[in-house]
Design a protein around this motif. Structure first.
Motif, PDB file in Angstrom:
ATOM      1  N   CYS A 166       0.832  -1.212   0.000  1.00 32.25           N
ATOM      2  CA  CYS A 166       0.000   0.000   0.000  1.00 32.25           C
ATOM      3  C   CYS A 166       0.864   1.258   0.000  1.00 32.25           C
ATOM      4  O   CYS A 166       0.350   2.373   0.015  1.00 32.25           O
ATOM      5  N   ILE A 209      -1.134   1.458  -8.309  1.00 39.89           N
ATOM      6  CA  ILE A 209      -2.332   0.752  -7.835  1.00 39.89           C
ATOM      7  C   ILE A 209      -3.456   1.146  -8.793  1.00 39.89           C
ATOM      8  O   ILE A 209      -4.030   2.226  -8.676  1.00 39.89           O
ATOM      9  N   CYS A 217      -1.274   4.637   0.129  1.00 38.29           N
ATOM     10  CA  CYS A 217      -2.679   4.801  -0.241  1.00 38.29           C
ATOM     11  C   CYS A 217      -3.421   5.496   0.914  1.00 38.29           C
ATOM     12  O   CYS A 217      -3.219   5.137   2.082  1.00 38.29           O
ATOM     13  N   PHE A 257      -6.234   5.128   1.990  1.00 37.06           N
ATOM     14  CA  PHE A 257      -7.105   4.226   2.755  1.00 37.06           C
ATOM     15  C   PHE A 257      -6.313   3.282   3.663  1.00 37.06           C
ATOM     16  O   PHE A 257      -6.897   2.467   4.374  1.00 37.06           O
ATOM     17  N   PHE A 258      -5.000   3.396   3.617  1.00 36.87           N
ATOM     18  CA  PHE A 258      -4.172   2.572   4.499  1.00 36.87           C
ATOM     19  C   PHE A 258      -4.052   3.266   5.858  1.00 36.87           C
ATOM     20  O   PHE A 258      -3.745   4.450   5.939  1.00 36.87           O
ATOM     21  N   CYS A 278      -5.509  -1.963   5.488  1.00 38.39           N
ATOM     22  CA  CYS A 278      -6.521  -1.458   4.548  1.00 38.39           C
ATOM     23  C   CYS A 278      -7.821  -1.191   5.295  1.00 38.39           C
ATOM     24  O   CYS A 278      -8.319  -2.058   6.015  1.00 38.39           O
ATOM     25  N   ILE A 306     -10.686  -0.376   3.740  1.00 32.05           N
ATOM     26  CA  ILE A 306     -11.852  -0.545   2.850  1.00 32.05           C
ATOM     27  C   ILE A 306     -11.906  -1.982   2.326  1.00 32.05           C
ATOM     28  O   ILE A 306     -12.124  -2.198   1.130  1.00 32.05           O
ATOM     29  N   LYS A 328     -12.306  -3.070  -1.695  1.00 37.66           N
ATOM     30  CA  LYS A 328     -10.975  -3.036  -2.305  1.00 37.66           C
ATOM     31  C   LYS A 328     -11.054  -3.160  -3.823  1.00 37.66           C
ATOM     32  O   LYS A 328     -11.820  -3.992  -4.332  1.00 37.66           O
ATOM     33  N   PRO A 329     -10.221  -2.389  -4.530  1.00 36.59           N
ATOM     34  CA  PRO A 329     -10.185  -2.549  -5.987  1.00 36.59           C
ATOM     35  C   PRO A 329      -9.708  -3.943  -6.412  1.00 36.59           C
ATOM     36  O   PRO A 329      -9.066  -4.639  -5.627  1.00 36.59           O
ATOM     37  N   CYS A 385      -6.070  -4.833  -5.718  1.00 44.08           N
ATOM     38  CA  CYS A 385      -5.720  -5.119  -4.319  1.00 44.08           C
ATOM     39  C   CYS A 385      -6.283  -6.472  -3.883  1.00 44.08           C
ATOM     40  O   CYS A 385      -5.663  -7.170  -3.081  1.00 44.08           O
TER      41      CYS A 385
HETATM   42  S1  SF4 Z   1      -7.182   0.013  -1.222  1.00 45.08           S
HETATM   43 FE1  SF4 Z   1      -6.508  -0.995   0.652  1.00 45.08          FE
HETATM   44  S2  SF4 Z   1      -5.212  -2.690  -0.056  1.00 45.08           S
HETATM   45 FE2  SF4 Z   1      -5.450  -1.289  -1.759  1.00 45.08          FE
HETATM   46  S3  SF4 Z   1      -3.661   0.055  -1.640  1.00 45.08           S
HETATM   47 FE3  SF4 Z   1      -5.336   1.067  -0.543  1.00 45.08          FE
HETATM   48  S4  SF4 Z   1      -5.091   0.461   1.581  1.00 45.08           S
HETATM   49 FE4  SF4 Z   1      -3.858  -0.930   0.347  1.00 45.08          FE
END
Ligand code: SF4
Ligand code: SF4
Length: 203
Positions: A15, A27, A79, A81-82, A88, A90, A94-95, A98
């Motif tokens: 991430c 990503i 990221c 969202f980390f 993570c 989310i 997650k996409p 990921c």
């Molecule tokens: S969405 Fe989640 S798994 Fe993907 S890069 Fe961001 S924090 Fe990491």
């Protein structure tokens, strides 16, 4: 050896930006994934931004076709969202990239890709000798949960590829394959954007 099974070590490396390689970490997100993550970011007050990633020049309509974006990791270096305390944040949104990680799609050329293993994942580094020349059947066993997600990712890309080819065959677009870098950069500066979306919803 036979008992090796992938287990995420929760190090968070995947991430984060790659140390000393600013901008190298990619990503990828489909347009519908961007929509979903913008919504979550707005709800949470998170600064989430993306830039275009996989794009093609459509000479017929003077448009840039956007297939994917990538998450901007600056200024945090990871990221948005980390979270340090939970990883993570989310998980259920997650996409595709990921979900499939550390399996990924390696681009062979503009329209060809294959499922590969990201050598930067800490689990892969720790088990590199066993994974170096792995065949597909062992890969499926070791990455029991991730392999089907990588296949889903692969199918989604194939679907987009098919959609582009169909548009070309119907003469609705014309992808310029021999464009010079200068002309491509000019097109990027001036042409309007059109997103190419597959119908599938993000899950
Ligand atoms: S969405 Fe989640 S798994 Fe993907 S890069 Fe961001 S924090 Fe990491
Ligand atoms: S780099 Fe690999 S082991 Fe570390 S969090 Fe990401 S997937 Fe898990």
């Amino acid at each position: 050896m036979e008992s090796l099974k992938y287990k995420c070590l929760k190090c968070g490396i995947c991430c984060h930006e790659i140390p000393d390689c600013h901008g190298a970490k990619r990503i990828p997100l489909y347009p519908e994934e961007v929509d979903c993550l913008i919504e979550i970011a707005q709800e949470r007050g998170i600064n989430f931004t993306v830039k275009e990633d996989l794009v093609f020049p459509d000479e017929l309509n003077s448009k840039i076709l956007v297939l994917t974006y990538r998450i901007i990791l600056e200024p945090l270096g990871h990221c948005p969202f980390f979270k340090q305390d939970q990883g993570c944040s989310i998980h259920d949104k997650k996409p595709h990239a990921c979900q499939a990680y550390p399996l990924s799609l390696r681009t062979l050329d503009a329209f060809k890709f294959e499922i590969s293993i990201d050598p930067l994942c800490t689990f892969i580094i720790s088990n590199y000798d066993e994974l170096e020349n792995i065949d597909i059947e062992r890969l499926k066993v070791i990455f029991q949960d991730e392999y089907p997600k990588a296949e889903k990712f692969f199918r989604k890309n194939k679907k987009l590829q098919f959609k582009m080819k169909k548009l070309e065959a119907e003469k609705q677009i014309k992808i310029t394959r021999s464009i010079t870098l200068d002309n491509f950069n000019k097109a990027l500066e001036t042409w309007e954007r059109v997103e190419i979306r597959s119908e599938e919803k993000n899950k």
